[in-house]
Enzyme design. Structure first.
Site, PDB file in Angstrom:
ATOM      1  N   TYR A  58       0.843  -1.206   0.000  1.00 61.41           N
ATOM      2  CA  TYR A  58       0.000   0.000   0.000  1.00 61.41           C
ATOM      3  C   TYR A  58       0.872   1.247   0.000  1.00 61.41           C
ATOM      4  O   TYR A  58       1.524   1.571   0.975  1.00 61.41           O
ATOM      5  CB  TYR A  58      -0.990   0.013   1.174  1.00 61.41           C
TER       6      TYR A  58
HETATM    7  N1  NAP Z   1      -6.654  -8.270   0.233  1.00 58.10           N
HETATM    8  C1  NAP Z   1      -6.852  -7.594  -0.867  1.00 58.10           C
HETATM    9  O1  NAP Z   1      -6.514  -8.059  -1.958  1.00 58.10           O
HETATM   10  C2  NAP Z   1      -7.475  -6.233  -0.800  1.00 58.10           C
HETATM   11  C3  NAP Z   1      -7.923  -5.602  -1.972  1.00 58.10           C
HETATM   12  C4  NAP Z   1      -8.514  -4.342  -1.851  1.00 58.10           C
HETATM   13  C5  NAP Z   1      -8.675  -3.757  -0.602  1.00 58.10           C
HETATM   14  N2  NAP Z   1      -8.214  -4.384   0.519  1.00 58.10           N
HETATM   15  C6  NAP Z   1      -8.430  -3.794   1.884  1.00 58.10           C
HETATM   16  O2  NAP Z   1      -9.784  -3.399   1.989  1.00 58.10           O
HETATM   17  C7  NAP Z   1      -9.856  -2.019   2.336  1.00 58.10           C
HETATM   18  C8  NAP Z   1     -11.079  -1.385   1.704  1.00 58.10           C
HETATM   19  O3  NAP Z   1     -11.045  -1.539   0.314  1.00 58.10           O
HETATM   20  P1  NAP Z   1     -11.500  -0.431  -0.710  1.00 58.10           P
HETATM   21  O4  NAP Z   1     -11.094   0.914  -0.243  1.00 58.10           O
HETATM   22  O5  NAP Z   1     -11.084  -0.908  -2.044  1.00 58.10           O
HETATM   23  O6  NAP Z   1     -13.063  -0.564  -0.741  1.00 58.10           O
HETATM   24  P2  NAP Z   1     -14.375  -0.064  -0.008  1.00 58.10           P
HETATM   25  O7  NAP Z   1     -14.229  -0.069   1.448  1.00 58.10           O
HETATM   26  O8  NAP Z   1     -15.407  -0.922  -0.628  1.00 58.10           O
HETATM   27  O9  NAP Z   1     -14.592   1.420  -0.581  1.00 58.10           O
HETATM   28  C9  NAP Z   1     -14.004   2.541  -0.009  1.00 58.10           C
HETATM   29  C10 NAP Z   1     -14.531   3.777  -0.716  1.00 58.10           C
HETATM   30  O10 NAP Z   1     -15.930   3.923  -0.450  1.00 58.10           O
HETATM   31  C11 NAP Z   1     -16.245   5.284  -0.297  1.00 58.10           C
HETATM   32  N3  NAP Z   1     -16.795   5.487   1.052  1.00 58.10           N
HETATM   33  C12 NAP Z   1     -16.448   4.874   2.204  1.00 58.10           C
HETATM   34  N4  NAP Z   1     -17.230   5.293   3.205  1.00 58.10           N
HETATM   35  C13 NAP Z   1     -18.092   6.173   2.690  1.00 58.10           C
HETATM   36  C14 NAP Z   1     -19.158   6.939   3.236  1.00 58.10           C
HETATM   37  N5  NAP Z   1     -19.518   6.835   4.502  1.00 58.10           N
HETATM   38  N6  NAP Z   1     -19.826   7.771   2.405  1.00 58.10           N
HETATM   39  C15 NAP Z   1     -19.506   7.890   1.095  1.00 58.10           C
HETATM   40  N7  NAP Z   1     -18.507   7.170   0.523  1.00 58.10           N
HETATM   41  C16 NAP Z   1     -17.818   6.324   1.319  1.00 58.10           C
HETATM   42  C17 NAP Z   1     -14.978   6.072  -0.516  1.00 58.10           C
HETATM   43  O11 NAP Z   1     -14.938   6.390  -1.901  1.00 58.10           O
HETATM   44  P3  NAP Z   1     -14.382   7.809  -2.406  1.00 58.10           P
HETATM   45  O12 NAP Z   1     -12.979   7.876  -1.943  1.00 58.10           O
HETATM   46  O13 NAP Z   1     -14.562   7.712  -3.884  1.00 58.10           O
HETATM   47  O14 NAP Z   1     -15.266   8.839  -1.754  1.00 58.10           O
HETATM   48  C18 NAP Z   1     -13.905   5.054  -0.194  1.00 58.10           C
HETATM   49  O15 NAP Z   1     -12.672   5.334  -0.829  1.00 58.10           O
HETATM   50  C19 NAP Z   1      -8.508  -1.430   1.877  1.00 58.10           C
HETATM   51  O16 NAP Z   1      -8.158  -0.246   2.583  1.00 58.10           O
HETATM   52  C20 NAP Z   1      -7.574  -2.563   2.169  1.00 58.10           C
HETATM   53  O17 NAP Z   1      -7.195  -2.564   3.538  1.00 58.10           O
HETATM   54  C21 NAP Z   1      -7.643  -5.621   0.429  1.00 58.10           C
END
Ligand code: NAP
Length: 324
Positions: A58
């Site tokens: 990351y």
């Molecule tokens: N193991 C793996 O392969 C893998 C892969 C991906 C992720 N991860 C982990 O999973 C975590 C989360 O993944 P992710 O960031 O891809 O997906 P997510 O949690 O599905 O989406 C996060 C996005 O949702 C929006 N959001 C979140 N809360 C909100 C709210 N209350 N109101 C409005 N919009 C909101 C924001 O978008 P905007 O920024 O566009 O506003 C934020 O960037 C990562 O930080 C990481 O630790 C792991």
């Protein structure tokens, strides 16, 4: 905040895990500055969140460093810190990445340095390594546990047969088992319900879904996906779009229920996950303090059985996304 036990590790974690992929700016155009990231981590702790998920990849280590620097202001007994290994950290280095003993020992020591910690609570393999026998990987991880560098080990997106093979290999060799599965799961992507989630339930693994908000797709009307910096520039989001299959209708049903309950779409999408018995803690990605506040509030949102059925009804099978 509500707390639960992380698989069979005995560690107590908040039902919301703070995803740390957005911290730092070296890799993702939509990443956050150190000051913005620190404010989010501190607010998460105020709200009772004690569980943090990062990875060496990351922002090429920046996320681990920012997380470690911020947590240095707190007693080490408070946060449960998870990180990961596998991805290539240096594309110009032919031996960077993977899950050989050499890679694991090198990357783990670098992660511990950046985190400024003696021990990682949960050390996860980010993907399956087709070039390294699982025995080699599990031996190296087991040694890391016995050295005291790691408390528990976990796996991330892979096929269910691979997780099953890894668990049987650990049992056969008397090694530490994977205690958790971090997999791709949300209202808009439910393929894991076929094999992986029942396997995790059967084997007592904690389940930590990644992208539980479908990278922002489930947090705003589908027409507004590009309204944010991440919405415009997250290449993975556009390469693997969530509006395929029944995505649009699911998005509209989340909007409807959010209006009915007087909450945000993000809260409905997270509350749905939190009602699933096989989910330990969704790993929520945030790019503002308000996002983490809404994630914490989602724990208190009760959805009825009818709400859950309404949200799930349109789903159509999708191609596997997140690993192959
Ligand atoms: N193991 C793996 O392969 C893998 C892969 C991906 C992720 N991860 C982990 O999973 C975590 C989360 O993944 P992710 O960031 O891809 O997906 P997510 O949690 O599905 O989406 C996060 C996005 O949702 C929006 N959001 C979140 N809360 C909100 C709210 N209350 N109101 C409005 N919009 C909101 C924001 O978008 P905007 O920024 O566009 O506003 C934020 O960037 C990562 O930080 C990481 O630790 C792991």
């Amino acid at each position: 905040m509500e707390y639960t036990t992380l698989g069979r590790t005995g560690m107590t974690v908040s039902r919301v895990c703070l995803g740390c992929m957005s911290f730092g700016t070296s890799r993702y155009d939509w990443g956050l500055s150190e000051a913005e990231s620190q404010e989010i981590i501190e607010r998460a702790i105020d709200l009772g969140i004690n569980f943090f998920d990062t990875a060496n990849i990351y922002n090429y280590g920046e996320s681990e460093r920012i997380l470690g620097d911020t947590l240095a202001g707190y007693d080490r007994s408070w946060p449960v810190v998870a990180t990961k290994v596998y991805m290539e950290m240096d594309e110009s280095n032919p031996s960077s990445g993977g899950l050989s003993r050499r890679a694991i020992e090198y990357e783990l020591s670098r992660s511990l340095d950046r985190l400024g910690m003696d021990t990682v609570d949960l050390y996860q393999i980010h993907r399956w390594d087709y070039d390294t026998p699982i025995e080699e990987t599990l031996d190296a991880l087991d040694d890391a546990v016995h050295r005291g560098d790691v408390h528990a080990i976990g796996a991330s997106s892979m096929w269910a047969y691979q997780l099953s093979k890894a668990l049987h290999t650990s049992d056969r060799r008397g090694l530490k088992r994977f205690a958790t599965m971090q997999n791709h799961y949300s209202l808009a992507y439910r393929e894991e319900e076929r094999e992986m989630l029942p396997l995790c339930a059967e084997e007592g693994l904690g389940v930590l879904p990644w992208s539980p908000l479908a990278k922002g797709f489930l947090t705003r009307p589908h027409d507004d996906l590009r309204a944010t910096r991440r919405g415009r520039s997250d290449t993975i989001l556009h390469r693997r779009p969530y509006d395929e299959g029944a995505g649009i209708e699911i998005n509209e049903r989340v909007q409807e229920l959010a209006a009915d309950h007087g909450v945000s779409m993000a809260q409905v999408a997270l509350a749905w996950q939190l009602h699933k018995d096989w989910v330990t803690a969704p790993i929520v990605g945030v790019t503002s303090v308000e996002h983490v506040e809404e994630a914490a509030a989602a724990v208190d949102l009760n959805l009825s059985r009818a709400d859950i059925e309404y949200l799930e009804a349109p789903y159509e099978p999708l191609p596997v996304k997140g690993h192959h």
